[in-house]
Write a protein that holds these residues in place. Structure first.
Motif, mmCIF file in Angstrom:
data_model
loop_
_atom_site.group_PDB
_atom_site.id
_atom_site.type_symbol
_atom_site.label_atom_id
_atom_site.label_comp_id
_atom_site.label_asym_id
_atom_site.label_seq_id
_atom_site.Cartn_x
_atom_site.Cartn_y
_atom_site.Cartn_z
ATOM 1 N N CYS A 245 0.842 -1.190 0.000
ATOM 2 C CA CYS A 245 0.000 0.000 0.000
ATOM 3 C C CYS A 245 0.878 1.241 0.000
ATOM 4 C CB CYS A 245 -0.923 0.009 1.216
ATOM 5 S SG CYS A 245 -0.041 0.133 2.788
ATOM 6 N N ARG A 366 -5.182 13.061 2.180
ATOM 7 C CA ARG A 366 -6.219 12.940 1.155
ATOM 8 C C ARG A 366 -5.629 12.399 -0.142
ATOM 9 N NH1 ARG A 366 -7.678 17.976 3.459
ATOM 10 N NH2 ARG A 366 -6.695 19.113 1.727
ATOM 11 N N ARG A 367 -4.447 12.850 -0.473
ATOM 12 C CA ARG A 367 -3.794 12.390 -1.697
ATOM 13 C C ARG A 367 -3.463 10.902 -1.622
ATOM 14 N NH1 ARG A 367 1.096 15.770 -4.624
ATOM 15 N NH2 ARG A 367 1.422 14.363 -6.396
ATOM 16 N N GLY A 369 -5.153 8.700 0.114
ATOM 17 C CA GLY A 369 -6.396 7.945 0.071
ATOM 18 C C GLY A 369 -6.426 6.900 1.162
ATOM 19 N N SER A 370 -6.009 5.692 0.841
ATOM 20 C CA SER A 370 -5.909 4.612 1.819
ATOM 21 C C SER A 370 -4.468 4.129 1.871
ATOM 22 C CB SER A 370 -6.839 3.449 1.447
ATOM 23 O OG SER A 370 -8.195 3.846 1.495
ATOM 24 N N GLU A 399 -7.933 5.697 5.642
ATOM 25 C CA GLU A 399 -8.873 5.343 4.566
ATOM 26 C C GLU A 399 -9.592 6.610 4.107
ATOM 27 O OE1 GLU A 399 -11.539 2.242 5.697
ATOM 28 O OE2 GLU A 399 -9.952 0.735 5.955
ATOM 29 N N HIS A 400 -9.684 6.760 2.788
ATOM 30 C CA HIS A 400 -10.361 7.919 2.192
ATOM 31 C C HIS A 400 -9.825 9.241 2.753
ATOM 32 C CE1 HIS A 400 -13.012 4.909 0.542
ATOM 33 N NE2 HIS A 400 -13.401 4.547 1.752
ATOM 34 N N GLY A 401 -8.498 9.265 3.029
ATOM 35 C CA GLY A 401 -7.866 10.486 3.470
ATOM 36 C C GLY A 401 -8.068 10.823 4.929
ATOM 37 N N GLU A 402 -8.641 9.893 5.695
ATOM 38 C CA GLU A 402 -8.885 10.128 7.112
ATOM 39 C C GLU A 402 -8.226 9.036 7.949
ATOM 40 O OE1 GLU A 402 -10.415 12.712 8.390
ATOM 41 O OE2 GLU A 402 -11.135 13.615 6.519
#
Length: 451
Positions: A245, A366-367, A369-370, A399-402
């Motif tokens: 990842c 955010r860039r 993502g996950s 996940e999803h920038g968080e």
């Protein structure tokens, strides 16, 4: 000599004395037949205080002195050091260095720096800021930092303690080509490590600040609260399954990646053929958008200096330009071993700046993502010869920038050659607490070994 106390600052007089000692040592070596010689004399002063759970654990004052001399009999070299500034001890040290040199094998790379490269100007880099703090005041400050962290949340029920460190150093260097240079600098730090516990177990984390000038410190409360927030965020940490990842290195650990690169392009590793970046000057190592520069004259910079350990003048220069390795990191000896010229890096690099990008930390999440956010590294599983990289890590799954949850007991692995080439972005969140200045580093992909 009490140069660490601002209102009794004798540092300039002490520097003059150290410079005279260094010159006298060189003269003694020449009188004993050395064809060339250099010497360094130094004084290091410090105060270190440790507190834990509101009580004093340690109070330590240091006052270290040293004189080192290197002599050359042609291409034969000898070195010796003493921690005593007494003239008789210094004279014996010079004799020992000369005796060693007479029995060593000649080394064609030995010798002083090229006189044409020696520093001739000595700009004021604003490095001298003694901290006029008593042990009692330092103890009170450490207690305040720790208390601020422990007050954040009842789950912070223990501490590894807070530390206040005060430091000042004076150095003079002289050689038989007539060079004499002096430097004085201060380094101070505040830190605290806290322990939190919930039903899932205990977690530990820390925070610190490091400055040349005491007035540049973050507040004691903010350091304690930051350590508390980091510790609480780690509660409930989980392991990950093995996967590949994207990985985002937070600034405080990102500089270790740059440190591995610096080691790989340093003279010692190169002339020993012990680096995966041998013969890489002029070749692309990073993406074409990346710039890395050396800036030795940044006011109050952690690595700022007017000259290196050989007396060679330091200067601003590119290390990586448009992703291409522009030069190696060389002192006089390693440069001769490689048939090149010193880059003014005897003793290491000065301030290294990885040019930041536009994205702040939140934008990098955010860039990505996950993926994995790394905030701590463990172990030493890095090979400069092959570039293989494998280290224990902890941090957070994103996940999803968080940020979703904390992560522990995993290993991240890759090869530095691929990691550098596949760097995605450098953050604008530059960590100023080191001579390696970089923001967060986002890597395209690494292997995560977990459950």
């Amino acid at each position: 000599m009490n140069s660490i106390v601002a209102n009794k600052d004798t540092s300039l007089a002490d520097l003059d004395r150290l410079a005279q000692i260094a010159q006298d040592v060189v003269a003694q070596a020449r009188r004993q037949g050395a064809s060339a010689a250099d010497a360094a004399a130094s004084i290091d002063l410090g105060l270190a205080v440790g507190v834990r759970l509101g009580e004093v654990e340690t109070v330590e004052r240091t006052r270290d002195r040293a004189v080192s001399v290197t002599v050359y009999f042609g291409q034969r070299k000898g070195s010796a050091t003493t921690a005593d500034l007494d003239p008789r001890s210094i004279a014996q040290t010079v004799e020992h260095a000369c005796a060693i040199a007479r029995y060593t094998e000649p080394d064609p790379a030995s010798g002083l720096a090229d006189p044409a490269l020696l520093a001739k100007t000595f700009p004021d880099l604003d490095l001298w800021h003694p901290w006029d703090i008593t042990p009692e005041e330092a103890i009170a400050l450490g207690v305040e930092i720790e208390a601020a962290g422990r007050a954040v949340d009842a789950r912070i029920d223990n501490s590894d303690g807070a530390a206040v460190q005060v430091g000042a150093s004076l150095t003079a260097y002289a050689n038989s080509d007539g060079f004499v240079g002096t430097e004085r600098g201060t380094h101070h730090s505040l830190s605290v490590a806290l322990i939190a516990e919930d039903d899932a177990g205990m977690q530990r984390d820390y925070w610190y600040d490091s400055v040349r000038r005491p007035s540049d410190f973050a507040s004691a409360e903010s350091i304690g609260r930051k350590a508390a927030q980091r510790t609480l965020a780690r509660l409930g940490a989980r392991r990950l399954s093995t996967r590949q990842c994207p990985v985002l290195f937070a600034p405080e650990v990102a500089r270790s990646l740059i440190g591995h690169f610096l080691s790989a392009v340093s003279g010692g590793a190169l002339y020993r053929r012990a680096s995966f970046l041998v013969d890489h000057v002029g070749q692309r190592v990073f993406p074409s958008w990346l710039q890395i520069v050396e800036r030795p004259h940044i006011p109050r910079g952690h690595g700022s200096t007017a000259f290196d350990n050989d007396g060679v003048a330091t200067r601003d220069s590119d290390l990586v330009r448009d992703g291409v390795l522009a030069r190696y990191i060389l002192g006089s000896y390693s440069a001769r071993k490689l048939g090149l010229q010193s880059t003014g890096n005897a003793g290491g690099v000065q301030n290294i700046l990885v040019e930041p990008g536009a994205d702040d930390f939140a934008a990098l999440l955010r860039r990505m993502g996950s993926g994995l956010l790394v905030t701590e590294l463990m172990g030493q599983g890095v090979s400069l010869i092959t570039g293989d990289y494998s280290r224990g890590a902890s941090g957070f799954w994103v996940e999803h920038g968080e940020i979703v949850h904390p992560v522990e007991e995993i290993t991240i692995a890759g090869n530095l050659r691929d990691m550098y080439a596949n760097l995605v972005a450098v953050g604008s969140d530059v960590d100023p607490r080191s001579h390696i200045l970089t923001g967060s580093l986002l890597l395209e992909r690494m292997t995560i070994a977990g459950e």
